[in-house]
Design a protein around this motif. Structure first.
Motif, short mmCIF file in Angstrom:
data_model
loop_
_atom_site.label_atom_id
_atom_site.label_comp_id
_atom_site.label_asym_id
_atom_site.label_seq_id
_atom_site.Cartn_x
_atom_site.Cartn_y
_atom_site.Cartn_z
N PRO A 120 3.07 4.09 -1.15
CA PRO A 120 3.93 4.32 -2.32
C PRO A 120 4.11 3.08 -3.20
O PRO A 120 4.62 3.19 -4.31
CB PRO A 120 5.26 4.73 -1.69
N LEU A 179 0.18 -2.05 -9.88
CA LEU A 179 -0.48 -1.83 -11.18
C LEU A 179 0.46 -2.14 -12.33
O LEU A 179 0.07 -2.78 -13.32
CB LEU A 179 -0.99 -0.40 -11.26
N GLU A 180 1.70 -1.71 -12.21
CA GLU A 180 2.68 -1.99 -13.26
C GLU A 180 2.92 -3.49 -13.38
O GLU A 180 3.07 -4.02 -14.50
CB GLU A 180 4.00 -1.28 -12.95
N ASP A 226 1.64 1.20 -4.35
CA ASP A 226 0.46 0.95 -5.20
C ASP A 226 0.79 0.99 -6.69
O ASP A 226 0.33 0.11 -7.45
CB ASP A 226 -0.63 1.98 -4.88
N PRO A 227 1.54 1.99 -7.19
CA PRO A 227 1.85 1.99 -8.63
C PRO A 227 2.62 0.75 -9.08
O PRO A 227 2.45 0.30 -10.21
CB PRO A 227 2.68 3.27 -8.81
N ALA A 228 3.45 0.20 -8.19
CA ALA A 228 4.21 -0.99 -8.57
C ALA A 228 3.29 -2.18 -8.80
O ALA A 228 3.52 -3.00 -9.69
CB ALA A 228 5.23 -1.31 -7.48
N THR A 281 0.83 -1.19 0.00
CA THR A 281 0.00 0.00 0.00
C THR A 281 0.87 1.25 0.00
O THR A 281 2.09 1.18 0.11
CB THR A 281 -0.92 0.00 1.23
#
Length: 260
Positions: free
Chosen positions: A147, A153-154, A149-151, A145
């Motif tokens: 910072p 999704l990637e 989160d973008p990882a 969760t």
């Protein structure tokens, strides 16, 4: 979409039943009107009987007319058995997916089917590695969760792309087996490039999962011990003290030792 022919026959059966029902009702009410109408003339109750008989007769005529019109139409073509089977499987899958355990079972079945489809190709090894890394990331996703989160999704997008690349590698490899000799070298070079891309992509995905595991591990290290350890230690000491006190109360005092 349901079978049009079956729907047509169901409509015919419903209209036939309705026409027969209204015909019987019209005959019953008509007979009752003829018997119960007095010779001296019609009263208000007799008018109701006559109106009901006439309305039932009219509805019976309309239902027979609708039935003849529908029966005169050409029957729709029968449904393709293959399409019917696909629709049945789709309904079964939708029913199973409504159950939480069913979604996991279907996902496992699809994964095993894809693995079997790639068996014997150069994509089988990277696919198995990708499966293992994806399972590990799924277990960590709930804690990734903030910072991180973008990882996540990637990683989802990359996994979908790598699985598509694995199927492409397998397809090119199957085509390579039947390719003519004059075009085999160029196709083999393209296949090697795809395999290298797949292997490199899976390696990058595994490094991402390793980094995610490190993030989760460091995020959980609040100090020398876990935050839950200290309350548990205090509760243990409290219960131990209470147990010792109860034990002392139950032990009888020595009267000789109690004298001065």
């Amino acid at each position: 979409m349901a079978d049009l022919r079956a729907r047509h026959h169901r409509r015919l059966r419903r209209l036939r039943r309705a026409a027969r029902r209204w015909t019987v009702l019209a005959g019953t009410l008509g007979g009752a009107t003829a018997v119960l109408t007095p010779y001296a003339g019609l009263g208000l109750p007799d008018a109701f009987w006559a109106a009901a008989a006439g309305g039932s007769a009219a509805l019976a005529l309309w239902r027979w007319s609708d039935l003849r019109a529908l029966a005169a139409r050409p029957e729709p073509p029968a449904a393709d058995p293959a399409l019917a089977g696909q629709r049945a499987r789709a309904r079964l899958v939708a029913a199973v997916e409504t159950v939480p355990a069913g979604r996991g079972a279907l996902a496992e079945v699809r994964r095993q089917r894809a693995r079997l489809a790639l068996r014997g190709t150069a994509a089988a090894g990277p696919w198995a590695r990708l499966d293992a890394a994806s399972a590990a990331l799924t277990g960590l996703a709930a804690r990734l969760t903030g910072p991180a989160d973008p990882a996540v999704l990637e990683a989802t997008v990359a996994e979908r792309s790598l699985r598509d690349l694995a199927h492409r590698v397998a397809g090119v490899e199957r085509a390579l087996r039947i390719a003519p000799a004059d075009s085999r070298s160029a196709l083999a070079a393209a296949h090697r490039t795809l395999v290298e891309q797949l292997d490199g992509g899976v390696g990058a995905y595994e490094r991402l999962v390793t980094a995610a595991a490190g993030y989760v591990a460091e995020d959980g290290r609040a100090g020398a011990e876990h935050p839950s350890v200290h309350p548990l230690t205090e509760a243990t000491d409290f219960l131990r003290g209470v147990a010792d006190g109860l034990a002392e109360l139950r032990t009888p005092a020595d009267p000789l030792r109690a004298r001065p």
